[in-house]
Scaffold this motif. Structure first.
Motif, PDB file in Angstrom:
ATOM      1  N   TYR A 195       0.979  -1.072  -0.339  1.00  0.00           N
ATOM      2  CA  TYR A 195      -0.175   0.002  -0.197  1.00  0.00           C
ATOM      3  C   TYR A 195       0.886   1.113   0.108  1.00  0.00           C
ATOM      4  O   TYR A 195       0.806   2.091  -0.792  1.00  0.00           O
ATOM      5  N   MET A 196       1.755   1.327   0.900  1.00  0.00           N
ATOM      6  CA  MET A 196       2.778   2.590   1.054  1.00  0.00           C
ATOM      7  C   MET A 196       3.997   2.527  -0.155  1.00  0.00           C
ATOM      8  O   MET A 196       4.154   3.496  -0.766  1.00  0.00           O
ATOM      9  N   ILE A 197       3.738   1.743  -1.511  1.00  0.00           N
ATOM     10  CA  ILE A 197       4.465   2.277  -1.766  1.00  0.00           C
ATOM     11  C   ILE A 197       3.648   2.738  -3.219  1.00  0.00           C
ATOM     12  O   ILE A 197       4.131   3.138  -3.902  1.00  0.00           O
ATOM     13  N   LEU A 198       2.259   2.254  -3.231  1.00  0.00           N
ATOM     14  CA  LEU A 198       1.559   2.772  -4.187  1.00  0.00           C
ATOM     15  C   LEU A 198       1.167   4.441  -3.929  1.00  0.00           C
ATOM     16  O   LEU A 198       0.829   5.317  -4.515  1.00  0.00           O
ATOM     17  N   TYR A 199       0.771   4.223  -2.484  1.00  0.00           N
ATOM     18  CA  TYR A 199       0.427   5.649  -1.902  1.00  0.00           C
ATOM     19  C   TYR A 199       1.318   6.846  -2.059  1.00  0.00           C
ATOM     20  O   TYR A 199       1.198   8.107  -1.550  1.00  0.00           O
ATOM     21  N   MET A 200       2.507   6.570  -1.379  1.00  0.00           N
ATOM     22  CA  MET A 200       3.620   8.189  -1.060  1.00  0.00           C
ATOM     23  C   MET A 200       3.782   8.520  -2.998  1.00  0.00           C
ATOM     24  O   MET A 200       3.386   9.531  -2.577  1.00  0.00           O
ATOM     25  N   PRO A 201       3.641   7.824  -3.255  1.00  0.00           N
ATOM     26  CA  PRO A 201       4.108   8.499  -4.600  1.00  0.00           C
ATOM     27  C   PRO A 201       2.918   9.555  -4.723  1.00  0.00           C
ATOM     28  O   PRO A 201       2.923  10.819  -6.136  1.00  0.00           O
ATOM     29  N   THR A 202       1.592   9.121  -4.454  1.00  0.00           N
ATOM     30  CA  THR A 202       0.261  10.224  -5.258  1.00  0.00           C
ATOM     31  C   THR A 202       0.761  11.347  -4.250  1.00  0.00           C
ATOM     32  O   THR A 202      -0.051  12.530  -4.240  1.00  0.00           O
ATOM     33  N   LEU A 203       1.172  11.428  -2.766  1.00  0.00           N
ATOM     34  CA  LEU A 203       1.624  12.770  -2.390  1.00  0.00           C
ATOM     35  C   LEU A 203       2.483  13.884  -2.851  1.00  0.00           C
ATOM     36  O   LEU A 203       2.340  14.769  -3.820  1.00  0.00           O
ATOM     37  N   ALA A 204       2.968  13.464  -4.032  1.00  0.00           N
ATOM     38  CA  ALA A 204       3.578  13.985  -5.197  1.00  0.00           C
ATOM     39  C   ALA A 204       2.569  14.074  -6.642  1.00  0.00           C
ATOM     40  O   ALA A 204       3.044  15.205  -7.241  1.00  0.00           O
ATOM     41  N   LEU A 205       1.981  13.271  -6.866  1.00  0.00           N
ATOM     42  CA  LEU A 205       0.658  13.540  -8.010  1.00  0.00           C
ATOM     43  C   LEU A 205      -0.075  15.234  -7.625  1.00  0.00           C
ATOM     44  O   LEU A 205      -0.448  15.720  -8.357  1.00  0.00           O
ATOM     45  N   VAL A 206      -0.678  14.354  -6.034  1.00  0.00           N
ATOM     46  CA  VAL A 206      -1.568  15.767  -5.598  1.00  0.00           C
ATOM     47  C   VAL A 206      -0.497  16.964  -6.245  1.00  0.00           C
ATOM     48  O   VAL A 206      -1.395  18.275  -6.299  1.00  0.00           O
ATOM     49  N   ASN A 207       0.504  17.068  -5.965  1.00  0.00           N
ATOM     50  CA  ASN A 207       1.093  18.266  -5.664  1.00  0.00           C
ATOM     51  C   ASN A 207       1.302  19.085  -7.130  1.00  0.00           C
ATOM     52  O   ASN A 207       1.123  20.182  -7.603  1.00  0.00           O
ATOM     53  N   SER A 208       1.450  18.421  -8.144  1.00  0.00           N
ATOM     54  CA  SER A 208       1.771  18.320  -9.581  1.00  0.00           C
ATOM     55  C   SER A 208       0.757  18.732 -10.267  1.00  0.00           C
ATOM     56  O   SER A 208       0.914  19.779 -10.821  1.00  0.00           O
ATOM     57  N   VAL A 209      -0.540  18.006 -10.294  1.00  0.00           N
ATOM     58  CA  VAL A 209      -1.425  18.068 -10.304  1.00  0.00           C
ATOM     59  C   VAL A 209      -1.933  19.663  -9.791  1.00  0.00           C
ATOM     60  O   VAL A 209      -2.952  20.481 -10.966  1.00  0.00           O
ATOM     61  N   SER A 210      -1.659  20.296  -9.092  1.00  0.00           N
ATOM     62  CA  SER A 210      -2.367  21.402  -8.199  1.00  0.00           C
ATOM     63  C   SER A 210      -1.195  22.392  -9.385  1.00  0.00           C
ATOM     64  O   SER A 210      -1.719  23.174  -9.611  1.00  0.00           O
ATOM     65  N   PHE A 211      -0.233  22.374  -9.017  1.00  0.00           N
ATOM     66  CA  PHE A 211       0.984  23.163  -9.142  1.00  0.00           C
ATOM     67  C   PHE A 211       0.215  23.770 -11.339  1.00  0.00           C
ATOM     68  O   PHE A 211       0.835  24.192 -11.754  1.00  0.00           O
ATOM     69  N   ASN A 212      -0.143  22.283 -11.614  1.00  0.00           N
ATOM     70  CA  ASN A 212       0.242  22.101 -12.995  1.00  0.00           C
ATOM     71  C   ASN A 212      -1.155  23.425 -13.445  1.00  0.00           C
ATOM     72  O   ASN A 212      -1.742  24.272 -14.851  1.00  0.00           O
ATOM     73  N   GLN A 213      -2.420  23.776 -12.767  1.00  0.00           N
ATOM     74  CA  GLN A 213      -3.118  24.600 -13.103  1.00  0.00           C
ATOM     75  C   GLN A 213      -2.450  25.406 -12.191  1.00  0.00           C
ATOM     76  O   GLN A 213      -3.765  26.945 -12.422  1.00  0.00           O
TER      77      GLN A 213
END
Length: 407
Positions: free
Chosen positions: A104-122
């Motif tokens: 689970y953590m191998i899958l979840y930890m990348p999402t912390l960067a992904l939500v930032n990336s999605v946000s910054f892109n807007q």
């Protein structure tokens, strides 16, 4: 940003951290009471977060910056994560629990960067716009803790003895599925280097390592690793500490830290403008040393207010170091490698730093545990000292003059 995009990003942040807060805060008491884990076993389980963070930059650099939209990757990771979280809910021993929490953590930890990336892109001005979006993540964490402690009472002494803390994993599983499905509706965040000829280092996100050639960023990167050693003590021991002291509604009281976080995150643009990045980060480091000193000398009786103040310092500790660091990293990264750069700082903090920290915290917890119980004063004084040393080193080595636009 259009208001509809702001609302979607805010919901994304809310659910992202609701999921984490729904199970991670109560993990220590769950392991101790439900699975009878030792300090070292507890540290091993918590360190799965670090292994996930270490792998995260490779997932982000290989996939998000090259092949697929970030919001689609976010959706898939959370849907699969919901299945693994449900298996954690069913586990009855540390041995059965560990593989699922690791996956689970191998899958979840990348999402912390992904939500930032999605946000910054807007955002045209992330330094100004990001705190107002990120604060909803803090609210999500607060709501999760309040639901567990105030509405469902899963952290009451009787409920803990009955093993009801396992229900937090079921709640997190359902929430993860909801966010996974919702992520398909998020604004498109296409890969930055799609269709271009790239090197292996670019594919793996290793080009973000070029940031380390900058002296100040290198100092910040190393300090990020070191300050996460004492941070790990908080995650693995704080809830156990409050339960051990028989503090009423411990998980609800720990949400005081998130209320503080929500307030201080909105102050970041002002601090950047008035004091600069160095002093902002130094204040965050000072907060870690001070809060652990308060934990060391507080108690469950007449000095319980010291524990509350220590918890309330979480806003200063987290926002002025971690959120400030995310914004600082974004300002240093080139437009092609923003996702990889966020993954790199995730590697430094939640990865290497906490991997060391959880191991050390487990050893210290076992070393100062006896038939009479834990020697909590020593358990907290050690990370307080580490935080103070890191703060002094950062103050001496990080050069003045760095600015982050915050108008």
């Amino acid at each position: 940003m259009r208001s509809t995009i702001k609302i979607k990003l805010s919901i994304m942040m809310f659910l992202e951290f609701f999921i984490w807060g729904a199970w991670f805060v109560s993990l220590g008491p769950f392991l101790a009471q439900n699975l009878r884990a030792t300090g070292v076993e507890t540290g091993s389980v918590f360190s799965t977060q670090s292994w996930g963070a270490i792998i995260a930059p490779f997932i982000i650099g290989l996939i998000a910056d090259k092949y697929f939209n970030a919001e689609r990757i976010l959706a898939v990771l959370h849907i699969v994560g919901a299945v693994l979280m449900y298996q954690m809910y069913n586990a009855t021993s540390v041995g059965a629990f560990y593989p699922y929490v690791l996956g689970y953590m191998i899958l979840y930890m990348p999402t912390l960067a992904l939500v930032n990336s999605v946000s910054f892109n807007q955002m045209q001005d992330p330094e100004k716009n990001f705190p107002a979006i990120r604060v909803w993540g803090t609210i999500g964490w607060i709501v999760a803790g309040a639901a567990i402690s105030y509405l469902l009472h899963w952290d009451s002494p009787q409920s803990v003895q009955q093993g009801l803390l396992k229900n937090t994993f079921l709640m997190a599983s359902i929430s993860s599925l909801v966010l996974g499905l919702f992520s398909f509706t998020l604004p498109a965040t296409p890969p930055k280097i799609k269709g271009q000829k790239v090197s292996i280092s670019q594919m793996l996100g290793l080009d973000a390592l070029k940031l380390l050639k900058d002296r100040n960023f290198l100092v910040f990167f190393i300090a990020s690793i070191l300050i996460c050693i004492p941070l790990a003590f908080y995650y693995s021991n704080a809830s156990n500490y409050l339960v051990d002291l028989k503090i009423e509604k411990p998980l609800l009281k720990m949400t005081i830290g998130q209320f503080s976080e929500a307030a201080f995150i909105l102050c970041l643009p002002l601090f950047f403008k008035k004091f600069g990045i160095k002093k902002t980060i130094l204040v965050g480091m000072l907060g870690w040393a001070l809060r652990y000193a308060l934990f060391a000398y507080g108690n469950g009786g007449d000095l319980a207010f010291m524990l509350i103040v220590g918890i309330a310092l979480h806003g200063v500790c987290y926002d002025f170091f971690f959120v400030a660091g995310q914004i600082y990293t974004d300002s240093k990264a080139g437009p092609q490698y923003k996702s990889a750069a966020q993954g790199l700082i995730t590697l430094a903090t939640y990865g290497v730093g906490m991997l060391i920290g959880f191991y050390v915290a487990g050893l210290i917890s076992d070393a100062y545990n006896s038939s009479a119980g834990h020697d909590w004063r020593m358990i907290w004084l050690i990370p307080a000292g580490i935080a103070a040393v890191v703060m002094l080193l950062f103050a001496a080595l990080f050069r003045n003059g760095e600015t982050v636009k915050a108008e």
